[in-house]
Design an enzyme around this catalytic site. Structure first.
Site, PDB file in Angstrom:
ATOM      1  N   ASN A  34      49.899  28.409  64.158  1.00 53.86           N
ATOM      2  CA  ASN A  34      48.763  28.372  65.083  1.00 53.86           C
ATOM      3  C   ASN A  34      48.516  26.902  65.433  1.00 53.86           C
ATOM      4  O   ASN A  34      47.987  26.147  64.620  1.00 53.86           O
ATOM      5  CB  ASN A  34      47.547  28.996  64.375  1.00 53.86           C
ATOM      6  CG  ASN A  34      46.265  28.821  65.153  1.00 53.86           C
ATOM      7  OD1 ASN A  34      46.274  28.446  66.329  1.00 53.86           O
ATOM      8  ND2 ASN A  34      45.142  29.099  64.500  1.00 53.86           N
ATOM      9  N   LYS A  36      46.435  25.691  67.399  1.00 52.24           N
ATOM     10  CA  LYS A  36      45.028  25.426  67.746  1.00 52.24           C
ATOM     11  C   LYS A  36      44.977  24.612  69.056  1.00 52.24           C
ATOM     12  O   LYS A  36      45.853  24.801  69.910  1.00 52.24           O
ATOM     13  CB  LYS A  36      44.310  24.744  66.576  1.00 52.24           C
ATOM     14  CG  LYS A  36      44.507  25.551  65.282  1.00 52.24           C
ATOM     15  CD  LYS A  36      43.648  25.123  64.156  1.00 52.24           C
ATOM     16  CE  LYS A  36      43.955  25.989  62.942  1.00 52.24           C
ATOM     17  NZ  LYS A  36      43.142  25.671  61.785  1.00 52.24           N
ATOM     18  N   HIS A 120      39.982  34.658  63.902  1.00 55.69           N
ATOM     19  CA  HIS A 120      40.166  33.414  63.158  1.00 55.69           C
ATOM     20  C   HIS A 120      38.790  32.837  62.822  1.00 55.69           C
ATOM     21  O   HIS A 120      37.865  32.912  63.627  1.00 55.69           O
ATOM     22  CB  HIS A 120      40.973  32.412  63.990  1.00 55.69           C
ATOM     23  CG  HIS A 120      41.408  31.223  63.191  1.00 55.69           C
ATOM     24  ND1 HIS A 120      40.552  30.186  62.899  1.00 55.69           N
ATOM     25  CD2 HIS A 120      42.588  30.938  62.584  1.00 55.69           C
ATOM     26  CE1 HIS A 120      41.199  29.298  62.153  1.00 55.69           C
ATOM     27  NE2 HIS A 120      42.433  29.725  61.948  1.00 55.69           N
ATOM     28  N   GLU A 122      37.609  29.948  62.800  1.00 56.55           N
ATOM     29  CA  GLU A 122      37.067  28.937  63.726  1.00 56.55           C
ATOM     30  C   GLU A 122      36.389  29.614  64.916  1.00 56.55           C
ATOM     31  O   GLU A 122      35.400  29.109  65.451  1.00 56.55           O
ATOM     32  CB  GLU A 122      38.183  27.979  64.162  1.00 56.55           C
ATOM     33  CG  GLU A 122      38.520  27.004  63.043  1.00 56.55           C
ATOM     34  CD  GLU A 122      39.918  26.419  63.089  1.00 56.55           C
ATOM     35  OE1 GLU A 122      40.618  26.543  64.113  1.00 56.55           O
ATOM     36  OE2 GLU A 122      40.321  25.845  62.053  1.00 56.55           O
ATOM     37  N   GLU A 192      42.400  34.254  55.016  1.00 51.85           N
ATOM     38  CA  GLU A 192      42.200  32.813  55.153  1.00 51.85           C
ATOM     39  C   GLU A 192      40.833  32.446  54.603  1.00 51.85           C
ATOM     40  O   GLU A 192      39.820  32.574  55.313  1.00 51.85           O
ATOM     41  CB  GLU A 192      42.261  32.419  56.628  1.00 51.85           C
ATOM     42  CG  GLU A 192      43.614  32.652  57.255  1.00 51.85           C
ATOM     43  CD  GLU A 192      43.859  31.675  58.394  1.00 51.85           C
ATOM     44  OE1 GLU A 192      44.883  30.979  58.344  1.00 51.85           O
ATOM     45  OE2 GLU A 192      43.025  31.587  59.297  1.00 51.85           O
ATOM     46  N   GLY A 198      42.334  23.884  56.757  1.00 45.36           N
ATOM     47  CA  GLY A 198      42.263  22.506  57.235  1.00 45.36           C
ATOM     48  C   GLY A 198      41.649  21.529  56.251  1.00 45.36           C
ATOM     49  O   GLY A 198      41.340  20.394  56.607  1.00 45.36           O
ATOM     50  N   SER A 233      45.763  25.635  54.383  1.00 44.74           N
ATOM     51  CA  SER A 233      46.445  24.479  53.800  1.00 44.74           C
ATOM     52  C   SER A 233      47.787  24.823  53.149  1.00 44.74           C
ATOM     53  O   SER A 233      48.143  24.256  52.120  1.00 44.74           O
ATOM     54  CB  SER A 233      45.519  23.765  52.805  1.00 44.74           C
ATOM     55  OG  SER A 233      44.343  23.330  53.473  1.00 44.74           O
TER      56      SER A 233
HETATM   57  P1  PGA Z   1      45.641  24.959  58.039  1.00 43.43           P
HETATM   58  O1  PGA Z   1      45.053  26.065  59.047  1.00 43.43           O
HETATM   59  O2  PGA Z   1      47.043  25.386  57.677  1.00 43.43           O
HETATM   60  O3  PGA Z   1      45.603  23.686  58.812  1.00 43.43           O
HETATM   61  O4  PGA Z   1      44.737  24.962  56.842  1.00 43.43           O
HETATM   62  C1  PGA Z   1      45.301  27.426  58.816  1.00 43.43           C
HETATM   63  C2  PGA Z   1      44.728  28.253  59.929  1.00 43.43           C
HETATM   64  O5  PGA Z   1      43.709  27.878  60.523  1.00 43.43           O
HETATM   65  O6  PGA Z   1      45.267  29.319  60.237  1.00 43.43           O
END
Ligand code: PGA
Length: 271
Positions: A34, A36, A120, A122, A192, A198, A233
């Site tokens: 992803n 983003k 997601h 976010e 997640e 992140g 992560s």
């Molecule tokens: P990240 O993000 O690997 O940067 O922690 C994972 C995600 O948002 O799917």
């Protein structure tokens, strides 16, 4: 790499899973990148050239890249000839009409998208997407013949209060209430934990496996068939350990998908 779960085999459904060449009891690993809101034409071309060259031919794992909407066509053309599939990061619950700024599932299908990430954290946190809205998006994705990657996960506060399974259950049940469980045979789930996305903090294998096992159990008769990804992560140094867990069938990557070497190393760990 194929996975068999600890659960008893589901009855044969006589239906081959889309993109899943394994039997009911075995699940192909899946790695989803992803991006983003990152990249530009030049950076994407360089990244995709390396990824496409590194992921040709037959593999035992599926690999998907989800670029920002404006780059879908460009990404699609740069991936042609490789085995990497195309996905989107979110989608409207509506198929067409007066919805300024929205993108529909039929449009994504038109652009050769096979997968769509929905729910997601976010988007739940920053765009205020509710469980109900995510459920309607799931229905739209399914209706268009695309594969939803439904994200669920608890906040740090939920985790500290020991309420992670309660949160996951609420998020899953909101979708089950709209669709029933049968449609999940053509869906992917992603766990997640919000506190791990992140942040550089990965769930421990025990924490991840507890939730994955719980999610699998919620799927009833489809438990052994549905792929459940871990996200938060994941990097090349911890991917192998996560992929070795019985109920983890791959990863949803953010940061690691922006670096071709790192991304390919994780894809190879899943293969
Ligand atoms: P990240 O993000 O690997 O940067 O922690 C994972 C995600 O948002 O799917």
């Amino acid at each position: 790499m194929f996975k068999s779960s600890w659960l008893p085999l589901a009855p044969a459904l006589g239906e081959v899973l889309l993109l899943n060449k394994a039997s009911n009891a075995e699940r192909r690993q899946l790695v989803v990148g992803n991006w983003k809101m990152n990249g530009n034409l030049q950076q994407n071309a360089a990244l995709l050239a390396k990824v496409a060259a590194g992921w040709q031919g037959e593999h035992n794992a599926d690999v998907v890249i989800c670029p920002p909407f404006p780059y879908l066509m460009h990404t699609n053309s740069l991936l042609s000839g490789s085995s990497v599939l195309l996905g989107a990061q979110t989608v409207s619950e509506n198929d067409q009409g007066a919805y300024t700024g929205e993108i529909s599932c039929p449009m994504l299908a038109d652009l050769n998208c096979k997968f769509v990430i929905i729910g997601h954290n976010e988007r739940r946190r920053m765009q205020g997407e509710t469980d109900e809205q995510v459920a309607r998006q799931f229905v739209a994705v399914h209706r268009a013949g695309l594969i939803p990657i439904l994200c669920v996960g608890e906040s740090l506060k939920d985790r500290e209060q020991g309420r992670q399974l309660e949160t996951i259950s609420r998020q899953l049940n909101a979708v089950f209430a709209h669709t029933g469980k049968d449609v999940f045979k053509n869906a992917v789930l992603a766990y997640e934990p919000v506190w791990a996305v992140g942040t550089g903090k990965t769930a421990t294998p025990e924490q991840a496996e507890e939730v994955h096992r719980f999610m699998r159990a919620q799927l009833g008769g489809l438990a052994s068939e549905v792929r459940i990804l871990y996200g938060g992560s994941v990097k090349s140094h911890n991917a192998q350990q996560l992929f070795a867990l019985p109920d983890i069938d791959g990863a949803l990557l953010g940061g690691a998908s922006l670096d071709a070497d790192e991304f390919l190393a994780i894809c190879k760990a899943a293969d």
